[in-house]
Design a protein around this motif. Structure first.
Motif, PDB file in Angstrom:
ATOM      1  N   GLU A  30       3.634 -44.153  41.698  1.00 38.30           N
ATOM      2  CA  GLU A  30       2.723 -43.598  40.698  1.00 38.30           C
ATOM      3  C   GLU A  30       3.255 -42.299  40.104  1.00 38.30           C
ATOM      4  OE1 GLU A  30      -0.247 -45.151  39.840  1.00 38.30           O
ATOM      5  OE2 GLU A  30       0.597 -46.775  41.052  1.00 38.30           O
ATOM      6  N   VAL A  43       4.887 -39.642  37.778  1.00 39.82           N
ATOM      7  CA  VAL A  43       5.108 -39.522  36.334  1.00 39.82           C
ATOM      8  C   VAL A  43       6.221 -38.525  36.044  1.00 39.82           C
ATOM      9  CG1 VAL A  43       4.058 -38.891  34.129  1.00 39.82           C
ATOM     10  CG2 VAL A  43       2.720 -40.149  35.838  1.00 39.82           C
ATOM     11  N   ARG A  48      -0.112 -40.329  38.682  1.00 41.24           N
ATOM     12  CA  ARG A  48      -1.246 -40.824  37.901  1.00 41.24           C
ATOM     13  C   ARG A  48      -2.549 -40.426  38.601  1.00 41.24           C
ATOM     14  NH1 ARG A  48       2.450 -45.118  37.755  1.00 41.24           N
ATOM     15  NH2 ARG A  48       3.289 -45.550  35.677  1.00 41.24           N
TER      16      ARG A  48
END
Length: 289
Positions: free
Chosen positions: A70, A72, A86
């Motif tokens: 997840e 970023v 996220r």
């Protein structure tokens, strides 16, 4: 979709200490996340796409885990390393600038499967990252099937766990949805047996566990580890050595039973029957029966 629910107490057979997985990189950090009031000193360990935080270097159960699937972005800010995932941001402060740069390098290497080109590290450290990347590629390219994987159907998995309660309460099996595997668990909560099934979808070079907040793993071993750690050890995999009754017929099985076979009649041979009778009579005479 449901989360694994730990029972109010642990069975003795399932409370044995469990070895901690080998991490690619680990060390003390000051960590702050959405649920933290401020920074707290924890032991961090990175393996694949999982960044785990422990109370100390000898602890086996993590306090928290981050799914780097997840991730970023990663940036240096305020003397720390900010991981933007996220839905949340987590800040880590290492004990030295070099250690912080190592954390940045390992995290990006595992998340992007390549060594960053902007790292200010010594050649020996870059070589360490390259070797870790090679090992991780081999690990992901060659999926290892955990010993708790059984070629059984959903009803068979339920019966297997019921008959092997002392050896474990979780198995992996082929997924009925056709895109990965499934996890079957059996727990007793407040005197009530709870059997649950979870989908684990195969995506790219990893797996995604279909729970309320989908969790990404890089291997089936990490799938097992996720359930064990999220249940705080109350879920334990059932290994083959603890399931000696796997091949036995379940008397309560709902599967249709095969038609009874007719007994084979011995061929009529009067001479053979007479010879067998003589041998039996001689044996009785010798043994005194």
């Amino acid at each position: 979709m449901a989360q694994p629910v730990p029972p109010p107490r642990r069975d003795r057979a399932r409370s044995r200490p469990r070895p901690r997985p080998r991490h690619s990189y680990e060390g003390f950090v000051e960590k702050r996340g959405p649920r933290d009031q401020g920074y707290r000193r924890v032991w961090a360990g990175l393996r694949g796409l999982t960044l785990a935080f422990y109370g100390g270097p000898r602890d086996c159960e993590p306090l928290e885990m981050l799914d780097l699937g997840e991730l970023v972005a990663v940036r240096a800010e305020g003397g720390g390393l900010v991981l933007r995932l996220r839905g949340q941001e987590v800040t880590m402060k290492a004990e030295s600038w070099e250690a912080q740069e190592m954390w940045r390098g390992f995290i990006l290497t595992m998340a992007e499967m390549k060594v960053p080109t902007d790292l200010a590290l010594l050649p020996g450290h870059l070589f360490q990252l390259s070797e870790t990347l090679r090992e991780e590629r081999d690990r992901r390219a060659t999926p290892r099937v955990p010993s708790c994987f059984f070629e059984v159907t959903r009803p068979e998995a339920e019966r297997l766990l019921e008959r092997s309660a002392d050896g474990g309460n979780m198995v992996l099996r082929p997924g009925g949805h056709g895109r990965g595997v499934s996890v079957t668990t059996r727990q007793e909560v407040n005197g009530t047996v709870q059997v649950k099934h979870y989908k684990v979808n195969r995506v790219d070079q990893g797996y995604v566990i279909d729970v309320d907040t989908p969790h990404r793993c890089s291997s089936l071993a990490e799938v097992v580890q996720y359930f064990v750690e999220c249940s705080k050890g109350s879920l334990q995999p059932l290994h083959r050595e603890y399931s000696p009754r796997l091949g036995e017929q379940d008397p309560q099985s709902s599967a249709p039973h095969p038609a009874p076979r007719r007994a084979l009649q011995p061929p009529h041979n009067d001479g053979m029957a007479e010879e067998l009778a003589k041998k039996l009579q001689l044996r009785r005479a010798l043994t005194g029966d």
